[in-house]
Design a protein around this motif. Structure first.
Motif, PDB file in Angstrom:
ATOM      1  N   SER A 218       6.835  20.571  48.479  1.00  0.00           N
ATOM      2  CA  SER A 218       5.710  21.467  48.220  1.00  0.00           C
ATOM      3  C   SER A 218       4.477  20.595  48.039  1.00  0.00           C
ATOM      4  CB  SER A 218       5.953  22.300  46.954  1.00  0.00           C
ATOM      5  OG  SER A 218       5.991  21.455  45.813  1.00  0.00           O
ATOM      6  N   ARG A 219       3.338  21.225  47.920  1.00  0.00           N
ATOM      7  CA  ARG A 219       2.109  20.468  47.654  1.00  0.00           C
ATOM      8  C   ARG A 219       2.255  19.676  46.349  1.00  0.00           C
ATOM      9  NH1 ARG A 219      -2.896  24.158  46.877  1.00  0.00           N
ATOM     10  NH2 ARG A 219      -2.820  24.318  49.153  1.00  0.00           N
ATOM     11  N   GLU A 220       2.828  20.319  45.343  1.00  0.00           N
ATOM     12  CA  GLU A 220       2.988  19.664  44.041  1.00  0.00           C
ATOM     13  C   GLU A 220       3.913  18.453  44.131  1.00  0.00           C
ATOM     14  OE1 GLU A 220       4.547  20.742  39.510  1.00  0.00           O
ATOM     15  OE2 GLU A 220       4.431  22.296  41.052  1.00  0.00           O
ATOM     16  N   VAL A 221       5.016  18.581  44.855  1.00  0.00           N
ATOM     17  CA  VAL A 221       5.968  17.480  44.996  1.00  0.00           C
ATOM     18  C   VAL A 221       5.288  16.259  45.613  1.00  0.00           C
ATOM     19  CG1 VAL A 221       7.994  16.695  46.301  1.00  0.00           C
ATOM     20  CG2 VAL A 221       8.048  18.885  45.087  1.00  0.00           C
ATOM     21  N   TYR A 286       9.299  11.885  64.492  1.00  0.00           N
ATOM     22  CA  TYR A 286       9.670  11.136  65.688  1.00  0.00           C
ATOM     23  C   TYR A 286       8.419  10.737  66.476  1.00  0.00           C
ATOM     24  CZ  TYR A 286      13.578  14.101  64.296  1.00  0.00           C
ATOM     25  OH  TYR A 286      14.520  14.777  63.563  1.00  0.00           O
ATOM     26  N   LYS A 287       7.500  11.659  66.639  1.00  0.00           N
ATOM     27  CA  LYS A 287       6.279  11.356  67.385  1.00  0.00           C
ATOM     28  C   LYS A 287       5.402  10.369  66.615  1.00  0.00           C
ATOM     29  CE  LYS A 287       5.889  15.384  70.386  1.00  0.00           C
ATOM     30  NZ  LYS A 287       5.029  16.514  70.839  1.00  0.00           N
ATOM     31  N   HIS A 288       5.299  10.560  65.308  1.00  0.00           N
ATOM     32  CA  HIS A 288       4.500   9.623  64.510  1.00  0.00           C
ATOM     33  C   HIS A 288       5.030   8.193  64.664  1.00  0.00           C
ATOM     34  CE1 HIS A 288       1.480  11.983  62.506  1.00  0.00           C
ATOM     35  NE2 HIS A 288       2.367  12.843  62.005  1.00  0.00           N
ATOM     36  N   TYR A 289       6.332   8.037  64.556  1.00  0.00           N
ATOM     37  CA  TYR A 289       6.904   6.691  64.622  1.00  0.00           C
ATOM     38  C   TYR A 289       6.698   6.058  65.993  1.00  0.00           C
ATOM     39  CZ  TYR A 289      10.351   2.940  64.895  1.00  0.00           C
ATOM     40  OH  TYR A 289      10.952   1.737  65.108  1.00  0.00           O
ATOM     41  N   PHE A 290       7.090   6.757  67.053  1.00  0.00           N
ATOM     42  CA  PHE A 290       7.007   6.168  68.388  1.00  0.00           C
ATOM     43  C   PHE A 290       5.564   5.998  68.858  1.00  0.00           C
ATOM     44  CE2 PHE A 290      11.491   7.725  68.830  1.00  0.00           C
ATOM     45  CZ  PHE A 290      12.059   6.466  69.025  1.00  0.00           C
ATOM     46  N   GLN A 291       4.654   6.840  68.400  1.00  0.00           N
ATOM     47  CA  GLN A 291       3.257   6.720  68.803  1.00  0.00           C
ATOM     48  C   GLN A 291       2.430   5.882  67.835  1.00  0.00           C
ATOM     49  OE1 GLN A 291       2.299  10.953  69.176  1.00  0.00           O
ATOM     50  NE2 GLN A 291       2.585  10.847  71.400  1.00  0.00           N
ATOM     51  N   GLY A 292       3.046   5.461  66.726  1.00  0.00           N
ATOM     52  CA  GLY A 292       2.345   4.609  65.774  1.00  0.00           C
ATOM     53  C   GLY A 292       1.248   5.314  65.009  1.00  0.00           C
ATOM     54  N   THR A 293       1.412   6.609  64.756  1.00  0.00           N
ATOM     55  CA  THR A 293       0.403   7.384  64.035  1.00  0.00           C
ATOM     56  C   THR A 293       0.907   7.735  62.641  1.00  0.00           C
ATOM     57  OG1 THR A 293       1.241   9.437  65.029  1.00  0.00           O
ATOM     58  CG2 THR A 293      -0.571   8.314  66.148  1.00  0.00           C
ATOM     59  N   ARG A 294       0.045   8.362  61.869  1.00  0.00           N
ATOM     60  CA  ARG A 294       0.415   8.742  60.496  1.00  0.00           C
ATOM     61  C   ARG A 294      -0.183  10.093  60.152  1.00  0.00           C
ATOM     62  NH1 ARG A 294      -0.982   4.336  56.798  1.00  0.00           N
ATOM     63  NH2 ARG A 294      -0.550   2.978  58.578  1.00  0.00           N
ATOM     64  N   PRO A 295       0.445  10.845  59.256  1.00  0.00           N
ATOM     65  CA  PRO A 295      -0.122  12.140  58.852  1.00  0.00           C
ATOM     66  C   PRO A 295      -1.449  11.940  58.110  1.00  0.00           C
ATOM     67  CG  PRO A 295       2.195  11.949  58.197  1.00  0.00           C
ATOM     68  CD  PRO A 295       1.750  10.592  58.610  1.00  0.00           C
ATOM     69  N   ASP A 296      -2.334  12.890  58.270  1.00  0.00           N
ATOM     70  CA  ASP A 296      -3.557  12.945  57.463  1.00  0.00           C
ATOM     71  C   ASP A 296      -3.204  13.732  56.210  1.00  0.00           C
ATOM     72  OD1 ASP A 296      -5.972  13.489  56.235  1.00  0.00           O
ATOM     73  OD2 ASP A 296      -7.028  13.975  58.088  1.00  0.00           O
ATOM     74  N   TRP A 297      -2.774  13.029  55.170  1.00  0.00           N
ATOM     75  CA  TRP A 297      -2.210  13.706  54.008  1.00  0.00           C
ATOM     76  C   TRP A 297      -3.243  14.553  53.256  1.00  0.00           C
ATOM     77  CZ3 TRP A 297       2.577  14.891  53.370  1.00  0.00           C
ATOM     78  CH2 TRP A 297       3.573  14.100  53.966  1.00  0.00           C
ATOM     79  N   GLU A 298      -4.502  14.141  53.280  1.00  0.00           N
ATOM     80  CA  GLU A 298      -5.522  14.963  52.620  1.00  0.00           C
ATOM     81  C   GLU A 298      -5.637  16.314  53.316  1.00  0.00           C
ATOM     82  OE1 GLU A 298      -9.241  13.013  52.212  1.00  0.00           O
ATOM     83  OE2 GLU A 298      -8.462  11.401  50.935  1.00  0.00           O
ATOM     84  N   ALA A 299      -5.633  16.294  54.655  1.00  0.00           N
ATOM     85  CA  ALA A 299      -5.704  17.546  55.410  1.00  0.00           C
ATOM     86  C   ALA A 299      -4.431  18.373  55.229  1.00  0.00           C
ATOM     87  CB  ALA A 299      -5.934  17.237  56.887  1.00  0.00           C
ATOM     88  N   VAL A 300      -3.282  17.696  55.196  1.00  0.00           N
ATOM     89  CA  VAL A 300      -2.005  18.382  54.995  1.00  0.00           C
ATOM     90  C   VAL A 300      -2.012  19.154  53.679  1.00  0.00           C
ATOM     91  CG1 VAL A 300       0.449  18.011  54.480  1.00  0.00           C
ATOM     92  CG2 VAL A 300      -0.598  16.843  56.427  1.00  0.00           C
ATOM     93  N   LEU A 301      -2.431  18.500  52.617  1.00  0.00           N
ATOM     94  CA  LEU A 301      -2.410  19.130  51.299  1.00  0.00           C
ATOM     95  C   LEU A 301      -3.400  20.279  51.205  1.00  0.00           C
ATOM     96  CD1 LEU A 301      -2.062  15.908  49.106  1.00  0.00           C
ATOM     97  CD2 LEU A 301      -0.321  17.633  49.541  1.00  0.00           C
ATOM     98  N   ARG A 302      -4.534  20.151  51.891  1.00  0.00           N
ATOM     99  CA  ARG A 302      -5.509  21.248  51.875  1.00  0.00           C
ATOM    100  C   ARG A 302      -4.956  22.512  52.535  1.00  0.00           C
ATOM    101  NH1 ARG A 302      -9.397  17.257  53.277  1.00  0.00           N
ATOM    102  NH2 ARG A 302      -9.283  17.937  55.461  1.00  0.00           N
ATOM    103  N   LYS A 303      -4.152  22.322  53.577  1.00  0.00           N
ATOM    104  CA  LYS A 303      -3.650  23.458  54.347  1.00  0.00           C
ATOM    105  C   LYS A 303      -2.394  24.094  53.744  1.00  0.00           C
ATOM    106  CE  LYS A 303      -5.411  21.733  58.776  1.00  0.00           C
ATOM    107  NZ  LYS A 303      -5.030  21.209  60.124  1.00  0.00           N
ATOM    108  N   MET A 304      -1.662  23.351  52.916  1.00  0.00           N
ATOM    109  CA  MET A 304      -0.413  23.879  52.372  1.00  0.00           C
ATOM    110  C   MET A 304      -0.651  25.016  51.392  1.00  0.00           C
ATOM    111  SD  MET A 304       2.068  20.565  51.791  1.00  0.00           S
ATOM    112  CE  MET A 304       3.494  21.595  51.412  1.00  0.00           C
ATOM    113  N   ASP A 305       0.265  25.987  51.420  1.00  0.00           N
ATOM    114  CA  ASP A 305       0.198  27.080  50.452  1.00  0.00           C
ATOM    115  C   ASP A 305       1.014  26.708  49.212  1.00  0.00           C
ATOM    116  OD1 ASP A 305       2.850  27.353  51.185  1.00  0.00           O
ATOM    117  OD2 ASP A 305       2.514  29.118  52.442  1.00  0.00           O
ATOM    118  N   GLN A 306       1.277  27.683  48.373  1.00  0.00           N
ATOM    119  CA  GLN A 306       1.998  27.416  47.118  1.00  0.00           C
ATOM    120  C   GLN A 306       3.512  27.575  47.255  1.00  0.00           C
ATOM    121  OE1 GLN A 306       0.416  26.245  44.365  1.00  0.00           O
ATOM    122  NE2 GLN A 306      -1.401  26.229  45.686  1.00  0.00           N
TER     123      GLN A 306
END
Length: 390
Positions: A218-221, A286-306
């Motif tokens: 969850s966002r909190e976790v 899988y795509k992040h690893y093979f493409q060498g990218t990373r999540p935008d965690w600030e954007a992820v947390l903004r979009k997550m619900d409760q």
């Protein structure tokens, strides 16, 4: 590049490999996947592995392939260090010098003077998978019973798991770390910088529970542990200089520190359960690893619900042989969940999982009810049919 065991395989993984055209070496006989993946034979696949190559597996069993075909590769060397929990503890002693651990063979366990053990401790195979053979021992009175349970587990799994996956000949005794447990999927990139892909929390029904039935996120976790995980990964790379290397590891967090429990090399959360992040916040590991990218965690947390997102790993109890099972009532089992995001029926000869359920949950109360659920009513045994006939 990826090593695949096709007995339990994520459909999200298969689709990602198709889109990225990743070279694949597959063990197993599911021919329907052969047409859609870039399959290679062993000689061609393992001949191009070098220290800069990105390599992933989808199963612990694939480590035996790496040991067999590319034993001198840097990926195999790192994998062996991290997979063996005794060696892993030795490595971590540089970060945690006061942490108690001891590695012994199974026979020696019975000879250790119980007064020499700093209870509470946990015992488990040095090479292990899931929660098989893992027991918390609170005090001296519980010691003997825990040893007997461990011995029985090691006998029951001999014909199920490869010795590279679970090997009970060597046993780790270690300090029991109090605190909340988290599971992390991530990797070290080509420069050795850590990347966090998933953060899940492990749900237990009591202080003795060691099962892997439910993890949730969850966002909190994510917010409560992200910074600590990133700090740990930076410190760990000072001890083992991993590069282009994927990991699944678990830690416990208390008021004093976070302590690593185990680190699983060259894979993410097992049996495709890493896909919980895809369902919860759209992370394709899988795509992040093979493409060498990373999540935008600030954007992820903004979009997550409760909401709370979880996976339920439905396993056949250890005392039931898979060969004695007539059928699984998947339809009735599905009705136990309020909002299923994806339901995967599992039919694997080398694993006790019969289903993985990804769900969206409105409350922790719902998860605790699922955690207590008895799975036996959904399992029909062949003997039961014979007894009715008689």
């Amino acid at each position: 590049m990826i090593l695949i065991d096709d007995q339990i395989i994520s459909p999200i993984l298969v689709k990602s490999l198709q889109e990225l055209n990743v070279p694949v070496f597959k063990q197993g006989n599911r021919s329907e996947m052969s047409k859609s993946l870039q399959l290679m034979d062993a000689n061609d696949f393992f001949s191009i592995i070098d220290e800069h190559q990105k390599l992933l597996t989808n199963s612990e069993s694939c480590l035996a392939l790496l040991e067999s075909h590319a034993p001198d590769s840097v990926q195999n060397r790192w994998a062996k260090q991290l997979k063996d929990k005794g060696i892993f503890r030795q490595i971590l002693s540089k970060m945690y010098p006061d942490y108690f651990y001891k590695v012994v063979n199974l026979d020696e366990l019975y000879k250790i003077p119980v007064e020499d053990i700093p209870f509470p401790v946990v015992i488990k195979p040095s090479k292990g998978y899931s929660s098989v053979g893992v027991y918390k021992v609170k005090n001296a009175e519980e010691w003997r019973a825990a040893l007997e349970k461990l011995s029985v587990d090691m006998l029951l799994i001999k014909n199920i798991y490869d010795k590279e996956v679970i090997n009970g000949e060597s046993v780790l005794i270690e300090k029991w770390v109090f605190g909340e447990e988290y599971a992390v999927d991530g990797y070290y990139d080509h420069d050795g910088n850590p990347v966090i892909l998933n953060i899940f929390k492990h749900l237990f029904k009591d202080e003795y529970d060691t099962s892997d039935r439910i993890y949730y996120t969850s966002r909190e976790v994510i917010q409560e542990i992200y910074d600590d995980i990133l700090t740990f990964m930076y410190k760990f790379k000072e001890i083992v200089s991993l590069k282009n290397f994927p990991l699944h590891f678990e830690v416990r967090k208390n008021d004093h520190a976070i302590i690593p429990i185990e680190m699983n090399p060259l894979r993410f959360a097992g049996a495709g359960t890493t896909d919980l992040g895809f369902h919860a916040y759209g992370c394709n590991v899988y795509k992040h690893y093979f493409q060498g990218t990373r999540p935008d965690w600030e954007a992820v947390l903004r979009k997550m619900d409760q909401s709370i997102y979880s996976f339920f790993c439905a396993e056949i109890p250890m005392d039931i042989s898979r060969t004695l099972i007539k059928s699984i009532d998947h339809q009735s089992f599905k009705k136990q969940f309020q909002q299923i995001l994806e339901y995967r029926e599992i039919q694997a000869l080398n694993d006790r999982v019969f289903a993985i359920v990804f769900s969206k949950n409105g409350s922790m109360e719902e998860l605790y009810q699922l955690l207590e659920m008895d799975l036996r009513p959904f399992i029909a045994l062949k003997e039961m049919e014979h007894s009715r006939e008689r």
